[in-house]
Scaffold this motif. Structure first.
Motif, PDB file in Angstrom:
ATOM      1  N   ILE A  11      -2.861   1.073 -14.319  1.00 19.52           N
ATOM      2  CA  ILE A  11      -2.894   0.073 -13.249  1.00 19.52           C
ATOM      3  C   ILE A  11      -1.629  -0.757 -13.397  1.00 19.52           C
ATOM      4  O   ILE A  11      -1.352  -1.303 -14.468  1.00 19.52           O
ATOM      5  CB  ILE A  11      -4.156  -0.809 -13.330  1.00 19.52           C
ATOM      6  N   ARG A  12      -0.858  -0.802 -12.311  1.00 18.95           N
ATOM      7  CA  ARG A  12       0.426  -1.504 -12.329  1.00 18.95           C
ATOM      8  C   ARG A  12       0.713  -2.065 -10.940  1.00 18.95           C
ATOM      9  O   ARG A  12       0.088  -1.661  -9.951  1.00 18.95           O
ATOM     10  CB  ARG A  12       1.534  -0.556 -12.766  1.00 18.95           C
ATOM     11  N   PRO A  13       1.673  -2.996 -10.834  1.00 22.67           N
ATOM     12  CA  PRO A  13       2.071  -3.477  -9.503  1.00 22.67           C
ATOM     13  C   PRO A  13       2.651  -2.338  -8.660  1.00 22.67           C
ATOM     14  O   PRO A  13       3.280  -1.415  -9.195  1.00 22.67           O
ATOM     15  CB  PRO A  13       3.137  -4.526  -9.809  1.00 22.67           C
ATOM     16  N   SER A  14       2.425  -2.410  -7.366  1.00 22.75           N
ATOM     17  CA  SER A  14       2.956  -1.379  -6.464  1.00 22.75           C
ATOM     18  C   SER A  14       4.482  -1.417  -6.459  1.00 22.75           C
ATOM     19  O   SER A  14       5.101  -2.453  -6.683  1.00 22.75           O
ATOM     20  CB  SER A  14       2.406  -1.583  -5.052  1.00 22.75           C
ATOM     21  N   GLU A  15       5.045  -0.243  -6.179  1.00 18.08           N
ATOM     22  CA  GLU A  15       6.494  -0.083  -6.116  1.00 18.08           C
ATOM     23  C   GLU A  15       6.850   0.604  -4.799  1.00 18.08           C
ATOM     24  O   GLU A  15       5.997   1.203  -4.145  1.00 18.08           O
ATOM     25  CB  GLU A  15       6.981   0.759  -7.297  1.00 18.08           C
ATOM     26  N   ILE A  16       8.105   0.567  -4.453  1.00 15.20           N
ATOM     27  CA  ILE A  16       8.565   1.186  -3.209  1.00 15.20           C
ATOM     28  C   ILE A  16       8.205   2.670  -3.172  1.00 15.20           C
ATOM     29  O   ILE A  16       7.869   3.205  -2.118  1.00 15.20           O
ATOM     30  CB  ILE A  16      10.086   0.964  -2.998  1.00 15.20           C
ATOM     31  N   LYS A  17       8.202   3.336  -4.309  1.00 16.10           N
ATOM     32  CA  LYS A  17       7.896   4.770  -4.351  1.00 16.10           C
ATOM     33  C   LYS A  17       6.437   5.072  -4.009  1.00 16.10           C
ATOM     34  O   LYS A  17       6.085   6.219  -3.765  1.00 16.10           O
ATOM     35  CB  LYS A  17       8.239   5.356  -5.719  1.00 16.10           C
ATOM     36  N   ASP A  18       5.574   4.048  -3.967  1.00 19.07           N
ATOM     37  CA  ASP A  18       4.153   4.236  -3.668  1.00 19.07           C
ATOM     38  C   ASP A  18       3.830   4.180  -2.174  1.00 19.07           C
ATOM     39  O   ASP A  18       2.698   4.467  -1.776  1.00 19.07           O
ATOM     40  CB  ASP A  18       3.313   3.151  -4.359  1.00 19.07           C
ATOM     41  N   VAL A  19       4.787   3.812  -1.358  1.00 15.34           N
ATOM     42  CA  VAL A  19       4.518   3.511   0.052  1.00 15.34           C
ATOM     43  C   VAL A  19       3.815   4.650   0.781  1.00 15.34           C
ATOM     44  O   VAL A  19       2.807   4.447   1.457  1.00 15.34           O
ATOM     45  CB  VAL A  19       5.809   3.089   0.789  1.00 15.34           C
ATOM     46  N   ARG A  20       4.315   5.867   0.677  1.00 12.50           N
ATOM     47  CA  ARG A  20       3.716   6.987   1.422  1.00 12.50           C
ATOM     48  C   ARG A  20       2.256   7.182   1.024  1.00 12.50           C
ATOM     49  O   ARG A  20       1.394   7.342   1.871  1.00 12.50           O
ATOM     50  CB  ARG A  20       4.531   8.267   1.162  1.00 12.50           C
ATOM     51  N   GLU A  21       1.962   7.157  -0.273  1.00 12.40           N
ATOM     52  CA  GLU A  21       0.579   7.345  -0.727  1.00 12.40           C
ATOM     53  C   GLU A  21      -0.309   6.168  -0.307  1.00 12.40           C
ATOM     54  O   GLU A  21      -1.480   6.372   0.029  1.00 12.40           O
ATOM     55  CB  GLU A  21       0.524   7.535  -2.241  1.00 12.40           C
ATOM     56  N   LEU A  22       0.226   4.950  -0.302  1.00  3.95           N
ATOM     57  CA  LEU A  22      -0.552   3.785   0.137  1.00  3.95           C
ATOM     58  C   LEU A  22      -0.882   3.878   1.624  1.00  3.95           C
ATOM     59  O   LEU A  22      -2.002   3.590   2.042  1.00  3.95           O
ATOM     60  CB  LEU A  22       0.202   2.483  -0.173  1.00  3.95           C
ATOM     61  N   ILE A  23       0.077   4.306   2.411  1.00  3.97           N
ATOM     62  CA  ILE A  23      -0.155   4.491   3.853  1.00  3.97           C
ATOM     63  C   ILE A  23      -1.217   5.567   4.075  1.00  3.97           C
ATOM     64  O   ILE A  23      -2.150   5.374   4.865  1.00  3.97           O
ATOM     65  CB  ILE A  23       1.159   4.842   4.586  1.00  3.97           C
ATOM     66  N   ASP A  24      -1.093   6.677   3.385  1.00  6.14           N
ATOM     67  CA  ASP A  24      -2.074   7.755   3.522  1.00  6.14           C
ATOM     68  C   ASP A  24      -3.471   7.281   3.136  1.00  6.14           C
ATOM     69  O   ASP A  24      -4.454   7.605   3.819  1.00  6.14           O
ATOM     70  CB  ASP A  24      -1.677   8.964   2.667  1.00  6.14           C
ATOM     71  N   LEU A  25      -3.572   6.503   2.071  1.00  8.61           N
ATOM     72  CA  LEU A  25      -4.876   5.991   1.641  1.00  8.61           C
ATOM     73  C   LEU A  25      -5.449   5.030   2.677  1.00  8.61           C
ATOM     74  O   LEU A  25      -6.637   5.095   3.007  1.00  8.61           O
ATOM     75  CB  LEU A  25      -4.761   5.310   0.271  1.00  8.61           C
TER      76      LEU A  25
END
Length: 176
Positions: A11-25
């Motif tokens: 568990i960590r703070p979100s990063e720019i590299k997470d954007v696509r997976e966050l949008i999909d979720l």
């Protein structure tokens, strides 16, 4: 039954590299049973305007994003800085494995470390599993807007819930 390997859960703070997976979720999780309207992001830039890096804690199992808890101040008023509004989403393949509970514990610790005294959230009255989960995490109902939304051919209440934290003193220092 699928089990989560806690040793490999990060568990960590979100990063720019997470954007696509966050949008999909978001597109997967936020339905008319969980949200008053669909969460449709027009672009990654649109998403980032509303949820910049660091405004969520993300859960990763073996480097696969499986959930998040978003957080932010509910208003820009100084008198409200000690309050943090949260929202949580866990991928259906990872639900009921303890990830949501770990995310809630992580946001409580993170918020208390930033002088936040109160976490609050909103939930639809038809989302009984979420309400039960929030209660198990220490949230209590503070208020209800009766028949606030008309979803799926029925009127649905919006419930406001909160959890008081013991670690926050002072006015808070804006988490996001």
């Amino acid at each position: 039954m699928k089990q989560i390997n806690k040793a490999r859960l990060t568990i960590r703070p979100s990063e720019i590299k997470d954007v696509r997976e966050l949008i999909d979720l978001d597109h997967l999780i936020w339905t008319e049973d969980t949200s008053p309207g669909p969460m449709l992001w027009r672009s990654q830039e649109d998403f980032l305007l509303n949820a910049p890096p660091g405004s969520q804690l993300v859960a990763l199992q073996d480097d696969k994003l499986c959930g998040y808890v978003g957080f932010g101040c509910p208003s820009r008023m100084e008198s409200n800085r000690h309050v943090c509004e949260v929202n949580i989403a866990v991928h259906p393949n990872y639900q009921r494995l303890g990830i949501g509970r770990q995310l809630m514990e992580a946001i409580k610790e993170h918020a208390a470390a930033h002088a936040i005294r109160k976490l609050r959230l909103r939930v639809l009255s038809c989302n009984e599993s979420a309400i039960s989960f929030y209660r198990e995490c220490g949230f209590v109902e503070e208020g209800r807007l009766r028949e606030e939304f008309y979803l799926g051919g029925r009127y649905v209440d919006e419930i406001f819930m909160s959890c008081m934290l013991t670690g926050g003193n002072g006015y808070g220092d804006h988490l996001a």
